[in-house]
Design a protein around this motif. Structure first.
Motif, short mmCIF file in Angstrom:
data_model
loop_
_atom_site.label_atom_id
_atom_site.label_comp_id
_atom_site.label_asym_id
_atom_site.label_seq_id
_atom_site.Cartn_x
_atom_site.Cartn_y
_atom_site.Cartn_z
N HIS A 89 -2.57 28.57 9.98
CA HIS A 89 -4.00 28.28 10.57
C HIS A 89 -4.00 27.38 11.76
O HIS A 89 -3.17 26.45 11.59
CB HIS A 89 -4.77 27.84 9.28
CG HIS A 89 -4.80 28.78 8.21
ND1 HIS A 89 -5.44 29.71 8.03
CD2 HIS A 89 -4.18 28.72 6.81
CE1 HIS A 89 -5.31 30.50 6.79
NE2 HIS A 89 -4.50 29.80 6.30
N TYR B 234 -7.04 25.56 14.28
CA TYR B 234 -8.31 25.48 14.73
C TYR B 234 -8.54 24.15 15.71
O TYR B 234 -7.80 23.26 15.46
CB TYR B 234 -9.27 25.04 13.52
CG TYR B 234 -9.24 26.24 12.37
CD1 TYR B 234 -9.82 27.58 12.59
CD2 TYR B 234 -8.43 26.09 11.26
CE1 TYR B 234 -9.77 28.56 11.80
CE2 TYR B 234 -8.47 27.24 10.17
CZ TYR B 234 -9.01 28.38 10.54
OH TYR B 234 -9.19 29.27 9.53
N ASP B 235 -9.20 24.41 16.69
CA ASP B 235 -9.52 23.11 17.64
C ASP B 235 -8.08 22.74 18.19
O ASP B 235 -7.85 21.35 18.16
CB ASP B 235 -10.36 22.16 16.74
CG ASP B 235 -11.50 22.63 16.35
OD1 ASP B 235 -12.34 23.34 16.98
OD2 ASP B 235 -11.96 22.16 15.26
N TRP C 61 -3.66 23.44 10.61
CA TRP C 61 -4.30 22.86 9.50
C TRP C 61 -3.79 23.66 8.27
O TRP C 61 -3.49 25.05 8.37
CB TRP C 61 -5.86 23.11 9.53
CG TRP C 61 -6.60 22.41 10.65
CD1 TRP C 61 -6.52 22.74 12.04
CD2 TRP C 61 -7.12 21.12 10.59
NE1 TRP C 61 -7.17 21.77 12.84
CE2 TRP C 61 -7.63 20.74 11.80
CE3 TRP C 61 -7.40 20.11 9.40
CZ2 TRP C 61 -8.28 19.41 12.11
CZ3 TRP C 61 -8.14 19.04 9.90
CH2 TRP C 61 -8.48 18.60 11.06
N TYR D 123 -5.01 24.08 3.92
CA TYR D 123 -5.94 23.41 2.92
C TYR D 123 -5.15 23.50 1.45
O TYR D 123 -4.25 24.12 1.16
CB TYR D 123 -7.14 24.52 2.86
CG TYR D 123 -6.65 26.05 2.21
CD1 TYR D 123 -6.72 26.35 1.05
CD2 TYR D 123 -6.39 26.83 3.41
CE1 TYR D 123 -6.39 27.56 0.46
CE2 TYR D 123 -6.13 28.07 2.93
CZ TYR D 123 -6.29 28.56 1.55
OH TYR D 123 -5.76 29.72 1.39
N LYS E 82 -15.01 21.79 7.02
CA LYS E 82 -15.73 22.65 7.70
C LYS E 82 -15.01 23.86 8.19
O LYS E 82 -16.02 24.76 8.62
CB LYS E 82 -16.06 21.73 9.21
CG LYS E 82 -14.85 21.77 10.23
CD LYS E 82 -15.16 20.99 11.33
CE LYS E 82 -13.90 20.92 12.31
NZ LYS E 82 -14.43 20.31 13.68
N TYR E 83 -14.04 24.16 7.90
CA TYR E 83 -13.43 25.19 8.21
C TYR E 83 -13.45 26.19 6.58
O TYR E 83 -12.91 27.44 6.90
CB TYR E 83 -11.99 25.17 8.16
CG TYR E 83 -11.60 24.46 9.70
CD1 TYR E 83 -12.29 24.76 10.93
CD2 TYR E 83 -10.89 23.41 9.54
CE1 TYR E 83 -12.01 23.86 11.89
CE2 TYR E 83 -10.58 22.46 10.65
CZ TYR E 83 -11.10 22.91 11.91
OH TYR E 83 -11.07 22.14 13.07
N ASN E 84 -14.10 25.84 5.91
CA ASN E 84 -14.49 26.71 4.64
C ASN E 84 -15.35 27.63 4.91
O ASN E 84 -16.28 27.37 5.59
CB ASN E 84 -14.91 25.85 3.30
CG ASN E 84 -13.55 25.04 3.03
OD1 ASN E 84 -12.72 25.47 3.02
ND2 ASN E 84 -13.91 23.60 2.39
N LYS E 85 -15.20 28.69 4.34
CA LYS E 85 -16.28 29.98 4.75
C LYS E 85 -17.56 29.81 3.89
O LYS E 85 -18.54 29.93 4.57
CB LYS E 85 -15.62 31.34 4.26
CG LYS E 85 -14.30 31.85 5.16
CD LYS E 85 -13.90 33.27 4.71
CE LYS E 85 -12.69 33.54 5.54
NZ LYS E 85 -11.95 34.71 5.17
N TRP F 216 -8.93 20.64 4.06
CA TRP F 216 -8.11 21.04 5.26
C TRP F 216 -7.48 19.85 5.83
O TRP F 216 -8.29 18.72 5.99
CB TRP F 216 -8.94 21.92 6.15
CG TRP F 216 -9.30 23.10 5.75
CD1 TRP F 216 -10.17 23.52 5.15
CD2 TRP F 216 -8.52 24.52 5.94
NE1 TRP F 216 -10.36 24.85 4.79
CE2 TRP F 216 -9.50 25.34 5.64
CE3 TRP F 216 -7.86 24.81 6.84
CZ2 TRP F 216 -9.30 26.97 5.67
CZ3 TRP F 216 -7.20 26.27 7.02
CH2 TRP F 216 -8.11 27.10 6.35
#
Length: 303
Positions: A40, A42-43, A47, A49, A85-88, A96
């Motif tokens: 994973h 992001y940005d 990350w 979880y 914030k990365y949770n759906k 995370w």
């Protein structure tokens, strides 16, 4: 100077443990390990979880509360970054994690600088002893005192498990401790996760206050506590001051309602009902023939 290792076992280097704490160094090393495994990204960062229950399974020798405190300590030191914030799903509070490697490198650089400064200081001390042999005894005594004081300070900073200085805040119970010590039952991983989520959503003082209210009402179960917390969240409470203000408003409204119930209604006198009854019994007036009545009166007058 790199203090991280890239192997699965739970290993820790003493230097890292001295810098950030023993428990923190173990968790920090594991975070680094999982970041190498994750896919994973992001940005611009990797990350992964993990729930607190899963952390507890990975570190079964610690309680969930200890895991939570350790992760919070790493976050406060600026070494660990966490987010939801990365949770759906918005209701999913699983965290995370990633490492702030920039702060980690600064910490390592600072450590190297301290070692170099310490080395130069030792060289200067040796030169002082050589150039001024008559002051060697006094200097040795002063150095011993300085070293003892420095050692005490280092022990105070490094020993993360040592109890803090006595203070009202330090002696206060955590929400997890209150749950276990006040008849709510054994703190399961599920409830611990719930407590942690509400601490993040509101605050620990509000979670504690909800538990105290449940205890006072002899309702020692998590469902009752959570109903209180949901009510406060809906009202957007952020502190005990908000709870106290709401409690005072409720008391004022209660007093006003009680005063309203206690006020005597205006009593209608009995004669009103008797008059009404009499009026109802009287026959309704009929149309009167005034001319015929006048003639009757005239005839009576003539006679």
């Amino acid at each position: 100077m790199d203090l991280l290792i890239n192997e699965p076992p739970l290993l820790v280097l003493p230097t890292l443990a001295k810098l950030i704490g023993l428990n923190e160094s173990i968790v920090f090393q594991q975070v680094h390990y999982w970041l190498r495994k994750t896919s994973h990204e992001y940005d611009g960062a990797k990350w992964f979880y993990k729930t607190y229950e899963e952390w507890h399974e990975e570190f079964p020798f610690w309680s969930v509360a200890t895991v939570r405190r350790t992760i919070t300590s790493l976050e406060k030191q600026g070494l660990l970054i966490s987010t939801t914030k990365y949770n759906k799903l918005g209701i999913d509070k699983t965290k995370w994690y990633t490492i702030n490697y920039g702060n980690y490198k600064k910490l390592m650089s600072s450590r190297v600088a301290q070692n170099e400064q310490s080395s130069c200081s030792n060289c200067a001390d040796g030169a002082l002893k050589m150039s001024n042999p008559y002051d060697q005894v006094d200097h040795t005594n002063n150095q011993r005192i300085l070293t003892e004081n420095t050692t005490d300070i280092n022990n105070l900073v490094v020993d993360k498990e040592a109890p803090p200085e006595k203070s009202e805040k330090a002696n206060a119970q955590t929400a997890f401790e209150f749950y276990e010590q006040n008849g709510f039952g054994t703190l399961s991983p599920y409830v611990a996760e719930k407590i942690g989520t509400w601490i993040e959503e509101l605050s620990e003082e509000l979670v504690l206050e909800a538990m105290k209210i449940a205890t006072e009402n002899n309702a020692r179960n998590w469902k009752y506590v959570e109903s209180i917390l949901k009510n406060w969240a809906n009202k957007n409470f952020k502190s005990l001051a908000d709870v106290e203000a709401d409690r005072k408003r409720f008391e004022i409204q209660k007093q006003q309602r009680n005063r309203g119930k206690g006020m005597l209604e205006e009593k209608i006198p009995e004669w009103f009902y008797k008059r009404q009854s009499t009026d109802q019994e009287q026959p309704k007036s009929k149309n009167i023939d005034f001319e015929a009545e006048r003639q009757k009166i005239l005839e009576k007058l003539k006679s």
